[in-house]
Design a protein around this motif. Structure first.
Motif, PDB file in Angstrom:
ATOM      1  N   ILE A 107       0.133 -38.491 -13.389  1.00  0.00           N
ATOM      2  CA  ILE A 107       0.217 -38.567 -11.935  1.00  0.00           C
ATOM      3  C   ILE A 107       0.872 -39.877 -11.513  1.00  0.00           C
ATOM      4  O   ILE A 107       0.245 -40.938 -11.504  1.00  0.00           O
ATOM      5  N   GLU A 108       2.151 -39.797 -11.215  1.00  0.00           N
ATOM      6  CA  GLU A 108       2.930 -40.873 -10.611  1.00  0.00           C
ATOM      7  C   GLU A 108       4.019 -40.207  -9.773  1.00  0.00           C
ATOM      8  O   GLU A 108       4.400 -39.059 -10.035  1.00  0.00           O
ATOM      9  N   GLY A 109       4.516 -40.923  -8.785  1.00  0.00           N
ATOM     10  CA  GLY A 109       5.483 -40.326  -7.875  1.00  0.00           C
ATOM     11  C   GLY A 109       6.716 -39.768  -8.558  1.00  0.00           C
ATOM     12  O   GLY A 109       7.175 -38.665  -8.240  1.00  0.00           O
ATOM     13  N   ASN A 110       7.241 -40.495  -9.527  1.00  0.00           N
ATOM     14  CA  ASN A 110       8.456 -40.049 -10.192  1.00  0.00           C
ATOM     15  C   ASN A 110       8.214 -38.963 -11.228  1.00  0.00           C
ATOM     16  O   ASN A 110       9.165 -38.480 -11.856  1.00  0.00           O
ATOM     17  N   ASN A 111       6.956 -38.568 -11.413  1.00  0.00           N
ATOM     18  CA  ASN A 111       6.633 -37.449 -12.300  1.00  0.00           C
ATOM     19  C   ASN A 111       6.447 -36.143 -11.533  1.00  0.00           C
ATOM     20  O   ASN A 111       6.136 -35.112 -12.137  1.00  0.00           O
ATOM     21  N   LEU A 112       6.603 -36.181 -10.226  1.00  0.00           N
ATOM     22  CA  LEU A 112       6.531 -34.942  -9.453  1.00  0.00           C
ATOM     23  C   LEU A 112       7.711 -34.046  -9.817  1.00  0.00           C
ATOM     24  O   LEU A 112       8.861 -34.491  -9.865  1.00  0.00           O
ATOM     25  N   VAL A 113       7.415 -32.770 -10.053  1.00  0.00           N
ATOM     26  CA  VAL A 113       8.476 -31.794 -10.305  1.00  0.00           C
ATOM     27  C   VAL A 113       8.541 -30.742  -9.202  1.00  0.00           C
ATOM     28  O   VAL A 113       9.532 -30.023  -9.072  1.00  0.00           O
ATOM     29  N   ALA A 129       9.390 -27.341  -2.602  1.00  0.00           N
ATOM     30  CA  ALA A 129      10.532 -28.124  -3.063  1.00  0.00           C
ATOM     31  C   ALA A 129      10.444 -28.402  -4.553  1.00  0.00           C
ATOM     32  O   ALA A 129       9.370 -28.714  -5.087  1.00  0.00           O
ATOM     33  N   THR A 130      11.583 -28.268  -5.241  1.00  0.00           N
ATOM     34  CA  THR A 130      11.732 -28.700  -6.622  1.00  0.00           C
ATOM     35  C   THR A 130      13.072 -29.421  -6.733  1.00  0.00           C
ATOM     36  O   THR A 130      13.962 -29.242  -5.897  1.00  0.00           O
TER      37      THR A 130
END
Length: 279
Positions: A107-113, A129-130
């Protein structure tokens, strides 16, 4: 990701039907707090059941308890879930929503898919959104979610959605808000983050702000459940999202699921204003 999207639509339809259409079935007279707790528990169980059926989903974490619950040990994705965004508005028959985040491994912002919010009430709609698909907008026609024209923010908007108690705002934030009003911006605020996001996207621009204050010096928005997922959508729609100066998705929580932040998002013009005033 198709199975995750399908689970999100299933959960949303169940919440719309069971919670909003049949809200009175949950009501405990003279005990609004227990009513809300029962609704959250019901929605959380629905979400866990749907995501547990997907082998690729490792775990889920709910905003109301902020505890990671493992669903499939060999799964890859972690789901963040706000069952009812601002549940205190529910008994007032206001529009509210649901917010999902899909994190890859950590869980980190840049790990959102992927991320998604759903709006209930007069309009039952979903924004998903993806990185591959961009931002997709769906409206429920009574039977299924039908894809509509997607959103793309313009460089400058006309909406000012400022969350919080003005008496606790810093002098710099008050000057920012006054500057926007002086330029003709209209105040629009629902107190539901999903609905306020929807309004800015639907109107193709504007500014949402939830600043740090004397009462909340670290800010009020949860990174994991609110700031990260909404910022992901806004950026893919051509906007920006910051904590006052820094890109929200670049900021780290370092394992602190309860960590909070100020949040500003919207069109590029407004975000430049924020950076100038909130330095």
């Amino acid at each position: 990701m198709d199975s995750i999207f399908q689970a999100i639509t299933n959960i949303s339809k169940i919440i719309e039907n069971k919670v909003f259409t049949n809200y009175d079935e949950f009501v405990i007279l003279d005990d609004l707090n227990q009513t809300n707790q029962d609704i959250l528990q019901y929605c959380n169980e629905v979400a866990k059941k749907e995501f547990k059926a997907i082998d690729g989903v490792n775990s889920i974490v709910m905003q109301d308890d902020k505890k990671i619950e493992v669903l499939n040990k060999k799964g890859q994705y972690i789901i963040s879930f706000i069952a009812i965004d601002t549940i205190d508005l529910l008994d007032l028959d206001f529009s509210v929503g649901t917010i999902f985040g899909v994190y890859d491994g950590k869980i980190e912002g840049n790990n959102l898919v992927a991320s998604c919010y759903v709006t209930y009430g007069p309009t039952f709609q979903l924004v998903y959104a993806t990185k591959d698909l961009g931002v997709k907008f769906y409206s429920f026609d009574g039977k299924a979610f039908i894809e509509k024209e997607s959103f793309k923010l313009e460089n400058k908007g006309k909406i000012n959605s400022t969350d919080g108690d003005v008496t606790t705002f810093s002098a710099s934030h008050k000057k920012l808000i006054q500057k926007l009003f002086d330029e003709g911006y209209r105040l629009r605020l629902s107190n539901s983050l999903s609905l306020d996001t929807h309004q800015i996207l639907f109107k193709r621009g504007g500014l949402y702000s939830s600043p740090k204050t004397l009462k909340d010096p670290e800010g009020k928005k949860d990174f994991v459940f609110e700031a990260y997922p909404i910022s992901f959508i806004v950026q893919l729609a051509g906007g920006e999202a910051i904590d006052g100066q820094n890109n929200i998705l670049d900021l780290k929580i370092d394992g602190n699921i309860a960590k909070k932040t100020p949040l500003y998002f919207g069109s590029k013009y407004e975000i430049e204003k924020v950076k100038a005033f909130e330095c």
